[in-house]
Each structure stands twice: as C-alpha cells, then as structure tokens.
Design a protein around this motif. Structure first.
Motif, mmCIF file in Angstrom:
data_model
loop_
_atom_site.group_PDB
_atom_site.id
_atom_site.type_symbol
_atom_site.label_atom_id
_atom_site.label_comp_id
_atom_site.label_asym_id
_atom_site.label_seq_id
_atom_site.Cartn_x
_atom_site.Cartn_y
_atom_site.Cartn_z
ATOM 1 N N TYR A 1 43.571 48.833 34.956
ATOM 2 C CA TYR A 1 42.763 50.014 35.277
ATOM 3 C C TYR A 1 43.607 51.286 35.223
ATOM 4 N N TYR A 2 44.773 51.248 35.871
ATOM 5 C CA TYR A 2 45.608 52.443 35.946
ATOM 6 C C TYR A 2 46.344 52.729 34.640
ATOM 7 N N ALA A 3 46.869 51.684 34.007
ATOM 8 C CA ALA A 3 47.722 51.881 32.838
ATOM 9 C C ALA A 3 46.953 51.948 31.528
ATOM 10 N N PHE A 4 45.871 51.185 31.434
ATOM 11 C CA PHE A 4 45.159 51.089 30.159
ATOM 12 C C PHE A 4 43.710 51.577 30.242
ATOM 13 N N LYS A 5 43.366 52.237 31.374
ATOM 14 C CA LYS A 5 42.040 52.834 31.538
ATOM 15 C C LYS A 5 40.927 51.793 31.396
ATOM 16 N N LEU A 6 41.145 50.616 31.973
ATOM 17 C CA LEU A 6 40.098 49.601 32.009
ATOM 18 C C LEU A 6 38.849 50.204 32.637
ATOM 19 N N ASN A 7 37.691 49.897 32.068
ATOM 20 C CA ASN A 7 36.427 50.431 32.569
ATOM 21 C C ASN A 7 36.345 50.314 34.088
ATOM 22 N N ALA A 8 36.008 51.428 34.752
ATOM 23 C CA ALA A 8 36.031 51.486 36.212
ATOM 24 C C ALA A 8 35.079 50.485 36.851
ATOM 25 N N VAL A 9 33.883 50.359 36.298
ATOM 26 C CA VAL A 9 32.897 49.437 36.859
ATOM 27 C C VAL A 9 33.361 47.995 36.686
ATOM 28 N N ALA A 10 33.863 47.667 35.502
ATOM 29 C CA ALA A 10 34.369 46.317 35.250
ATOM 30 C C ALA A 10 35.556 46.009 36.158
ATOM 31 N N ALA A 11 36.454 46.984 36.325
ATOM 32 C CA ALA A 11 37.629 46.790 37.173
ATOM 33 C C ALA A 11 37.217 46.516 38.612
ATOM 34 N N PHE A 12 36.244 47.291 39.090
ATOM 35 C CA PHE A 12 35.795 47.093 40.472
ATOM 36 C C PHE A 12 35.240 45.689 40.682
ATOM 37 N N TRP A 13 34.301 45.283 39.832
ATOM 38 C CA TRP A 13 33.643 44.001 40.051
ATOM 39 C C TRP A 13 34.588 42.827 39.840
ATOM 40 N N LEU A 14 35.501 42.939 38.897
ATOM 41 C CA LEU A 14 36.489 41.869 38.714
ATOM 42 C C LEU A 14 37.382 41.754 39.953
ATOM 43 N N ALA A 15 37.854 42.886 40.456
ATOM 44 C CA ALA A 15 38.678 42.864 41.661
ATOM 45 C C ALA A 15 37.891 42.333 42.850
ATOM 46 N N TYR A 16 36.637 42.728 42.941
ATOM 47 C CA TYR A 16 35.792 42.275 44.053
ATOM 48 C C TYR A 16 35.612 40.762 44.014
ATOM 49 N N ILE A 17 35.416 40.216 42.825
ATOM 50 C CA ILE A 17 35.224 38.776 42.675
ATOM 51 C C ILE A 17 36.482 38.015 43.084
ATOM 52 N N PHE A 18 37.640 38.489 42.627
ATOM 53 C CA PHE A 18 38.869 37.721 42.850
ATOM 54 C C PHE A 18 39.459 37.912 44.238
ATOM 55 N N THR A 19 39.051 38.959 44.967
ATOM 56 C CA THR A 19 39.527 39.074 46.347
ATOM 57 C C THR A 19 38.936 37.980 47.227
ATOM 58 N N ARG A 20 37.783 37.429 46.833
ATOM 59 C CA ARG A 20 37.174 36.376 47.635
ATOM 60 C C ARG A 20 38.019 35.097 47.654
ATOM 61 N N PRO A 21 38.365 34.501 46.510
ATOM 62 C CA PRO A 21 39.201 33.306 46.576
ATOM 63 C C PRO A 21 40.591 33.589 47.134
ATOM 64 N N ALA A 22 41.106 34.801 46.902
ATOM 65 C CA ALA A 22 42.404 35.156 47.475
ATOM 66 C C ALA A 22 42.315 35.167 48.999
ATOM 67 N N GLY A 23 41.289 35.840 49.528
ATOM 68 C CA GLY A 23 41.113 35.911 50.974
ATOM 69 C C GLY A 23 40.787 34.566 51.599
ATOM 70 N N ALA A 24 39.949 33.779 50.920
ATOM 71 C CA ALA A 24 39.589 32.459 51.432
ATOM 72 C C ALA A 24 40.815 31.555 51.511
ATOM 73 N N SER A 25 41.690 31.659 50.523
ATOM 74 C CA SER A 25 42.912 30.851 50.514
ATOM 75 C C SER A 25 43.849 31.263 51.649
ATOM 76 N N VAL A 26 43.929 32.576 51.908
ATOM 77 C CA VAL A 26 44.740 33.061 53.027
ATOM 78 C C VAL A 26 44.171 32.540 54.345
ATOM 79 N N GLY A 27 42.832 32.579 54.475
ATOM 80 C CA GLY A 27 42.200 32.075 55.683
ATOM 81 C C GLY A 27 42.494 30.601 55.906
ATOM 82 N N ASP A 28 42.367 29.802 54.863
ATOM 83 C CA ASP A 28 42.669 28.375 54.968
ATOM 84 C C ASP A 28 44.143 28.139 55.255
ATOM 85 N N LEU A 29 45.002 28.929 54.623
ATOM 86 C CA LEU A 29 46.442 28.792 54.856
ATOM 87 C C LEU A 29 46.779 29.005 56.324
#
Length: 264
Positions: free
Chosen positions: A185-213
C-alpha cells in the motif's frame, strides 16, 4: 457541538481507519476467540447453547448499531466484539459438532466473502468504507465482517492445528502477510480499498492465533494464561481505546472516492 451545516443523512456510519482502529480491531478479534471458548467450555454452556445465546445478543446489538445512523464508538465496537465471538462459534460448530473439515470451512467462507463483495459492488459500485451511509451499504459491510471472522477462525485453526504450525508460528505468518499488504500500500500504491479489506481479513487469523497462544494450556502449545485472564486483558485495552475514541471522534462525511486504508 455538531456543526449545524452537517447533513447527518450523509455521515459515515463506520470509523475512520487510524492506528487506534487497527489496535482495537486486533484486540477484538483476539478476545472473540478466547471469549467464545470461555462461554462454551468454562461456563459449561456448550457450543450450541452459547451460539444461540450470542447470536440473539448480536442481532439485538446490530439493531442498536443500525439505529444510530452514524458512527457511535461504543455501539460500533460492541457489535464488532460480539460478531467476533459469533464468527468463532460458527466455525467451531461446523468443526466440532458437524465434523466439517477446516479445509472445507475455509473454502466455503472464502467463497461466501467473495460473493458478498461481488453483490455489494454490483449493487453500490464501491466497497469503500468511507461511503457507508445507507442501510443497504451498512448491511453489506456487517455481513462481510461476519464472514471475515468466520473465515479467519477457520484459516487460523487450519494452519495452527491441522497443518501443525503451532499458534506462535501461525501468528507470525499472518502478521507477515499483513506487513506485506501494508508495504504494498505504502510503497507501490496498492488500491486503498483492496488494502483495507485484505488487512482486515488477515488480522482475524493473526489475532485468533495470538488468543489461542495465550489462552491454551502449555501441553497444547499455548502459554497457559487461560481464557478468563486473556479475555479480561484484551477487554481492558478495548474499553480504554473506545473511551478515547468517544472523546476524540469527529463525524466524517461519507464520500464516494477511495480513502486511505492505513493511518498516515
């Protein structure tokens, strides 16, 4: 005091995407994982009863959120926390009660999310979170969020448990994916909407894994803090952050053009 010239019919109903947004989002998804386990296991309610109870509470909370017609921090984030819990319970029910493989759940929820985005875009011609000012757009928004949580739980458990990566490695893996998205997003100007939703999707498994850990017993690859301590810890961070948001929030006029997906 709200400016008299502000048209409340055109006010965005979801928050701006800032550093505190991502902080509380990560806290909410982590707490959703541990709180679901606490309600179903520690309180002895079982998956079915817990799912029914929390689904009713979520529906009532979403009704309250829709009634606001604007972004109200406590109502919005209460809905996010509850939808995180219910998203976890949906996946857990499919896995534990119905025997649906995590691979299947991950694929099905991915397709459901893609379908939601496709219908949303076909109807509104935008997926921007800076233009959620109608009931229909808000309905698409919350449906997409529900599927991101259910998908994230399935994907996180699939990598950590089925593929035996472990909770710590899985959390690092998904965090690396989010870092790549932010860099794009910052370096290659990835589409803002796509960047948001991709980040939003992947924060879920990241957070869930931290919770389980944090919550799972040491013999299962966790740190053994338990669901109570972990849930209370993250709830405290959520409450402090929401309180800050309530005092710092300024209404945002909804807009059609894409906005920034990450904090400046």
């Amino acid at each position: 005091m709200r400016p008299q010239s502000l048209d409340m019919s055109n006010i965005n109903r979801v928050p701006r995407v800032t550093a505190d947004f991502w902080l509380i989002k990560l806290m909410a998804v982590t707490m959703g994982e541990t709180a679901a386990d606490y309600l179903a296991v520690n309180l002895g309610l079982g998956l079915t009863a817990t799912s029914l109870i929390m689904s009713v509470v979520l529906i009532l909370t979403l009704g309250l959120q829709f009634a606001q017609k604007r972004y109200v921090p406590w109502a919005y984030w209460l809905a996010v926390v509850l939808i995180s819990v219910v998203g976890t319970l949906i996946t857990d029910n499919l896995t534990d009660n119905l025997g649906v493989p995590l691979e299947t759940s991950t694929i099905v929820f991915s397709m459901a999310l893609v379908t939601t985005f496709a219908l949303w875009y076909a109807s509104e011609r935008t997926l921007s979170i800076h233009s959620i000012y109608t009931t229909r757009r808000e309905a698409f928004y919350w449906l997409a969020i529900l599927f991101t949580f259910a998908l994230g739980t399935a994907a996180g458990d699939l990598v950590a448990e089925r593929f035996e990566f472990g909770y710590f490695t899985t959390a690092l893996l998904f965090a690396a994916v989010i870092a790549v998205i932010a860099f794009g997003y910052y370096a290659f100007k990835l589409n803002a909407v796509a960047a948001f939703w991709l980040a939003y999707i992947f924060t879920r498994p990241a957070g869930a894994s931290v919770g389980d850990l944090l919550a799972q017993p040491i013999e299962y690859g966790g740190l053994g803090l338990g669901t109570v301590v972990t849930s209370v810890l993250f709830l405290a961070v959520i409450l402090v952050t929401v309180t800050y948001m309530m005092f710092s929030y300024e209404p945002e006029v909804a807009a059609t053009p894409e906005g920034r997906a990450f904090p400046r």
